[in-house]
Design an enzyme around this catalytic site. Structure first.
Site, PDB file in Angstrom:
ATOM      1  CG  HIS A 122      -1.658   0.841   1.264  1.00  0.00           C
ATOM      2  ND1 HIS A 122      -1.694   2.110   1.620  1.00  0.00           N
ATOM      3  CD2 HIS A 122      -3.400   1.145   1.100  1.00  0.00           C
ATOM      4  CE1 HIS A 122      -2.706   3.605   2.210  1.00  0.00           C
ATOM      5  NE2 HIS A 122      -3.938   2.220   1.887  1.00  0.00           N
ATOM      6  CG  ASP A 199      -0.041  -2.013   6.204  1.00  0.00           C
ATOM      7  OD1 ASP A 199      -1.338  -2.331   6.564  1.00  0.00           O
ATOM      8  OD2 ASP A 199       0.122  -1.591   4.855  1.00  0.00           O
ATOM      9  CD  GLN A 202      -7.342  -4.428   4.158  1.00  0.00           C
ATOM     10  OE1 GLN A 202      -8.027  -4.777   4.589  1.00  0.00           O
ATOM     11  NE2 GLN A 202      -7.271  -3.008   4.050  1.00  0.00           N
ATOM     12  CE  LYS A 225      -7.612  -0.326   6.083  1.00  0.00           C
ATOM     13  NZ  LYS A 225      -8.194   0.269   5.025  1.00  0.00           N
ATOM     14  CB  CYS A 363      -3.284   3.685  -1.388  1.00  0.00           C
ATOM     15  SG  CYS A 363      -4.519   4.470  -0.655  1.00  0.00           S
TER      16      CYS A 363
HETATM   17  N1  PLP Z   1      -2.323  -0.911   4.495  1.00  0.00           N
HETATM   18  C1  PLP Z   1      -2.857  -1.840   3.728  1.00  0.00           C
HETATM   19  C2  PLP Z   1      -2.465  -3.100   3.768  1.00  0.00           C
HETATM   20  C3  PLP Z   1      -4.396  -1.017   3.704  1.00  0.00           C
HETATM   21  O1  PLP Z   1      -5.099  -1.262   3.209  1.00  0.00           O
HETATM   22  C4  PLP Z   1      -4.380  -0.314   4.487  1.00  0.00           C
HETATM   23  C5  PLP Z   1      -5.926   1.039   4.552  1.00  0.00           C
HETATM   24  O2  PLP Z   1      -6.728   1.072   3.563  1.00  0.00           O
HETATM   25  C6  PLP Z   1      -3.495   1.473   5.235  1.00  0.00           C
HETATM   26  C7  PLP Z   1      -2.452   0.548   4.903  1.00  0.00           C
HETATM   27  C8  PLP Z   1      -3.621   2.223   5.350  1.00  0.00           C
HETATM   28  O3  PLP Z   1      -4.100   2.963   6.795  1.00  0.00           O
HETATM   29  P1  PLP Z   1      -5.446   4.065   7.578  1.00  0.00           P
HETATM   30  O4  PLP Z   1      -5.526   4.805   6.229  1.00  0.00           O
HETATM   31  O5  PLP Z   1      -5.842   3.432   8.339  1.00  0.00           O
HETATM   32  O6  PLP Z   1      -4.214   4.368   7.762  1.00  0.00           O
END
Ligand code: PLP
Length: 404
Positions: A122, A199, A202, A225, A363
């Site tokens: 992401h 990260d 998910q 999430k 993203c």
């Molecule tokens: N990493 C992953 C795999 C995600 O799906 C997301 C959100 O869509 C993020 C990071 C970023 O999360 P947040 O926007 O809650 O900081």
């Protein structure tokens, strides 16, 4: 006993209609719907306990502090941290990664050093490292993936060296559903003492996460999430690691003593939490985790798998569908293209049948470039989705096809 009808009854938003049709919510990877437990915990907090935390001697402030710190303990136990001192509340995964980039890595990085990330990250796990790279003269290297959307462990082997100062890896890909072999990657990285940042945005709703077993240095997550509120998440790291890291934002809460000459830092975890925190968000986060624990992560995951299998089977019957991301054991997310139809057009049309999916690059622009597409449509599932909803979704796809 897991009963999806009972679970659905916990989520008021699932009861509504969209364009006169019952809502089919297939956008849980973007943000999950919230159960009553979370809505009511937040409501109760504002109605009865609202006050600022940590500094107050009055009853409401102590109640607010107990609730907020209780949520931290709940998260610590949910991910099997050794203590709640290892849990730093942040605005979400993105802020947790930026915290590590700025507090941990910035001072350790120089020309010739490397940061490794995978091709399926992401943007939250790419851009903070690029910013550091540009500021320090280090380089950013990419672990390749296969056509099915799996990490190339053979290629990773040759990218590991003493030059690598951090490896960033997504636990469950939001765009592909791939579940990465994090423990194995951590074992490989450990041979060169490379800290691994995971990260976990998910992963929390789909997998039982045990940060001690994974062997990572940092684990990042977002409450929204995992059926909790937006604007709150967390960073986990070992106490020794956090003790060694300087604060990254200054202000109230994170200090012990301030004079104009010198300031000393508060203890963990407050050292990393400058300013008034998202108190109600924290309370809602705790309620969400307790709710998931009551349901059972394995039950939620089994329901998602049940829906994923059926949706994959039904979608494969449609010639125009190309599913992107076919790794074995993937989580409940299906990215796909639909002939020549732009995903935004598809998403807009099926919204008229009450079906909510996400369309775009999710993203993950470098991942889209790898698959040679500008965007995909993505259906993602939560514990509350059903096979009947898949039928509505597939019917909507077929009607959309007839329009083009
Ligand atoms: N990493 C992953 C795999 C995600 O799906 C997301 C959100 O869509 C993020 C990071 C970023 O999360 P947040 O926007 O809650 O900081």
């Amino acid at each position: 006993m897991f009963d999806v009808d009972n679970i659905r009854a916990e989520f008021p938003a699932l009861d509504r209609t969209v364009h006169g049709k019952p809502l089919v919510y297939f956008d849980t990877a973007a943000t999950a719907q919230r159960p009553l437990a979370v809505i009511e915990a937040t409501d109760r907090f504002y109605r009865r306990h609202n006050a600022n935390v940590h500094r107050g001697v009055h009853t409401l402030s102590q109640e607010a502090t107990d609730l907020y710190e209780g949520a931290r303990r709940t998260l610590a136990s949910f991910i099997n941290a050794r203590s709640e001192r290892e849990v730093i509340f942040t605005r979400g995964t993105t802020e947790a990664i930026n915290l590590v980039a700025n507090s941990y890595l910035r001072s350790r990085l120089g020309p010739g050093d490397e940061i490794l990330v995978s091709h399926m990250e992401h943007h939250a796990n790419i851009v903070p490292w690029q910013m550091l790279r540009d500021a320090t003269g280090a380089s950013l290297k990419v672990i390749p993936i296969t056509e099915s959307g799996e990490l190339r462990l053979d290629e990773l082997e040759s990218l590991l060296s003493e030059r690598v100062k951090l490896l960033g890896l997504v636990h469950v890909s939001n765009a592909l559903g791939t579940v990465n072999p994090v423990a194995e990657v951590c074992r490989m990285a450990a041979r060169f003492d490379i800290p691994v940042l995971v990260d976990g945005a998910q992963a929390l709703p789909h997998l039982a996460v045990d940060v001690q077993k994974l062997g990572c240095a940092f684990y990042c997550c977002s409450a929204h999430k995992v059926y909790g509120p937006t604007g709150i998440g967390a960073l986990w790291a070992r106490e020794e690691t956090l003790e060694d890291m300087p604060p990254w934002q200054g202000g109230g809460e994170m200090i012990s003593k301030v004079t104009f000459e010198k300031t000393t830092w508060n203890e963990l975890p407050n050292k990393f939490e400058a300013g008034t925190p998202n108190i109600a968000g924290g309370v809602g986060f705790g309620a969400a985790l307790e709710f998931v624990e009551r349901v059972g992560v394995e039950n939620a995951a089994a329901q998602e798998q049940h829906v994923l299998e059926y949706a994959t089977e039904r979608m494969n019957e449609i010639d125009e569908v190309r599913i992107i991301g076919t790794a074995p054991g993937k989580a409940g997310t299906i990215s796909f293209t639909f002939g020549d139809v732009h995903p935004h057009d598809l998403g807009t049309i099926i919204d008229h049948y009450g079906v909510a999916i996400r369309t775009g690059h999710h993203c993950t622009m470098p991942l889209m470039q790898f698959f040679g597409v500008a965007a995909t449509a993505r259906a993602s599932f939560g514990m509350y989705n059903t096979r009947e909803e898949v039928d509505v979704f597939v019917d909507a796809l077929l009607k959309a096809r007839d329009m083009f």
